[in-house]
Design a protein around this motif. Structure first.
Motif, PDB file in Angstrom:
ATOM      1  N   UNK A  90     -22.161 -52.909 -10.206  1.00 11.51           N
ATOM      2  CA  UNK A  90     -21.421 -52.556  -8.996  1.00 11.51           C
ATOM      3  C   UNK A  90     -20.266 -53.515  -8.743  1.00 11.51           C
ATOM      4  N   UNK A  91     -20.453 -54.775  -9.126  1.00 11.24           N
ATOM      5  CA  UNK A  91     -19.410 -55.774  -8.873  1.00 11.24           C
ATOM      6  C   UNK A  91     -18.176 -55.564  -9.744  1.00 11.24           C
ATOM      7  N   UNK A  92     -18.346 -54.911 -10.913  1.00 11.51           N
ATOM      8  CA  UNK A  92     -17.187 -54.715 -11.791  1.00 11.51           C
ATOM      9  C   UNK A  92     -16.631 -53.292 -11.742  1.00 11.51           C
ATOM     10  N   UNK A  93     -17.334 -52.380 -11.045  1.00 10.08           N
ATOM     11  CA  UNK A  93     -16.849 -50.995 -10.968  1.00 10.08           C
ATOM     12  C   UNK A  93     -15.432 -50.910 -10.404  1.00 10.08           C
ATOM     13  N   UNK A  94     -15.082 -51.647  -9.322  1.00  2.00           N
ATOM     14  CA  UNK A  94     -13.697 -51.568  -8.828  1.00  2.00           C
ATOM     15  C   UNK A  94     -12.669 -51.937  -9.893  1.00  2.00           C
ATOM     16  N   UNK A  95     -12.974 -52.940 -10.717  1.00  2.06           N
ATOM     17  CA  UNK A  95     -12.048 -53.328 -11.780  1.00  2.06           C
ATOM     18  C   UNK A  95     -11.958 -52.236 -12.843  1.00  2.06           C
ATOM     19  N   UNK A  96     -13.103 -51.630 -13.174  1.00  8.77           N
ATOM     20  CA  UNK A  96     -13.106 -50.555 -14.163  1.00  8.77           C
ATOM     21  C   UNK A  96     -12.304 -49.363 -13.661  1.00  8.77           C
ATOM     22  N   UNK A  97     -12.443 -49.049 -12.366  1.00 12.45           N
ATOM     23  CA  UNK A  97     -11.684 -47.938 -11.799  1.00 12.45           C
ATOM     24  C   UNK A  97     -10.191 -48.225 -11.830  1.00 12.45           C
ATOM     25  N   UNK A  98      -9.833 -49.472 -11.544  1.00  7.15           N
ATOM     26  CA  UNK A  98      -8.416 -49.844 -11.573  1.00  7.15           C
ATOM     27  C   UNK A  98      -7.851 -49.666 -12.978  1.00  7.15           C
ATOM     28  N   UNK A  99      -8.632 -50.045 -13.984  1.00  9.17           N
ATOM     29  CA  UNK A  99      -8.189 -49.866 -15.367  1.00  9.17           C
ATOM     30  C   UNK A  99      -8.072 -48.392 -15.707  1.00  9.17           C
TER      31      UNK A  99
END
Length: 253
Positions: A90-99
């Motif tokens: 969950x902590x890295x999902x925002x970064x993955x979505x941005x990519x």
């Protein structure tokens, strides 16, 4: 089976078998566990090390000889481990979505052959948007998929409330049919003289649908925001240069 469930949770088969054996024995040496689990002693020590790092087993010294024994920790550790993985994900999902948004989505192209494929694409346009743009080759559409299918399609489009702005070639007209008609949710124009369309195009949302003549006998859909925007701009340029057809309500009697 418990072994399969543990494999689904991320253990390999040997690790799962070793772990279940430790649970069954309660307290045992590496040699005893290896024999019961059916793994070599060399592999057993490697497996023990991996399971210990995950907090699933531990070692302790017992008795006056300080014999090293292996015991399983509380199986709740498996639940805790997956919850921790979930929090990390969950902590890295925002970064993955941005990519994902940065790189975009690859266009989706679908190819269809024959009359059946053409009909599939034709009726599929009714689900693209509540407002369609079209460039129609009338003579070719009345050949394939045919007038009966086209009459039904026109009725279905009006029934479902899908509006259509359409450009046609005078040179490709075979009958005085389907002009501008507010009741049919259709606004039609004729392209400038000499602009003859040999294919049909529908545009709705981010999807462009193409239908060939009977000679090539295929249909194609391209789902791409950029390509759809290009075709939309080209349509509007041609629309401005085209002439209105006659509204049947305003025809002289």
């Amino acid at each position: 089976m418990m072994l399969n469930r543990l494999v689904e949770l991320g253990l390999d088969v040997k690790e799962a078998r070793f772990y279940l054996t430790v649970l069954e024995l309660g307290e045992a040496t590496v040699r005893q566990i290896a024999e019961a689990a059916g793994v070599s002693r060399t592999n057993a020590y490697d497996i023990l090390d991996r399971l210990a790092r995950r907090g699933l087993v531990s070692q302790l010294e017992v008795g006056p000889t300080h014999r090293t024994m292996v015991v399983a920790t509380d199986p709740q550790r498996l639940v805790d481990e997956w919850e921790e993985r979930g929090r990390r994900l969950e902590s890295i999902v925002p970064q993955l979505r941005a990519m994902h948004h940065k790189t975009g989505v690859r266009p989706r192209v679908r190819y269809y052959e024959g009359v059946e494929g053409i009909q599939t694409v034709l009726y599929g346009t009714l689900h693209l948007s509540s407002s369609l743009l079209g460039i129609l080759s009338m003579r070719d559409l009345l050949t394939v998929p045919g007038k009966t299918v086209m009459d039904h399609y026109v009725s279905r489009r009006a029934e479902t409330g899908v509006r259509l702005r359409v450009i046609r070639s005078r040179e490709k007209e075979t009958e005085d049919m389907w002009p501008t008609d507010p009741r049919a949710l259709r606004e039609a124009r004729y392209a400038p003289t000499g602009r003859v369309f040999t294919m049909t195009m529908f545009l709705g949302g981010d999807t462009v649908a193409l239908i060939s003549s009977r000679r090539e006998n295929f249909a194609l859909t391209i789902e791409s925001p950029e390509y759809a925007e290009l075709q939309r701009n080209m349509f509007e340029i041609l629309w401005e240069a085209s002439l209105p057809t006659i509204d049947p309500v305003s025809r002289p009697r």
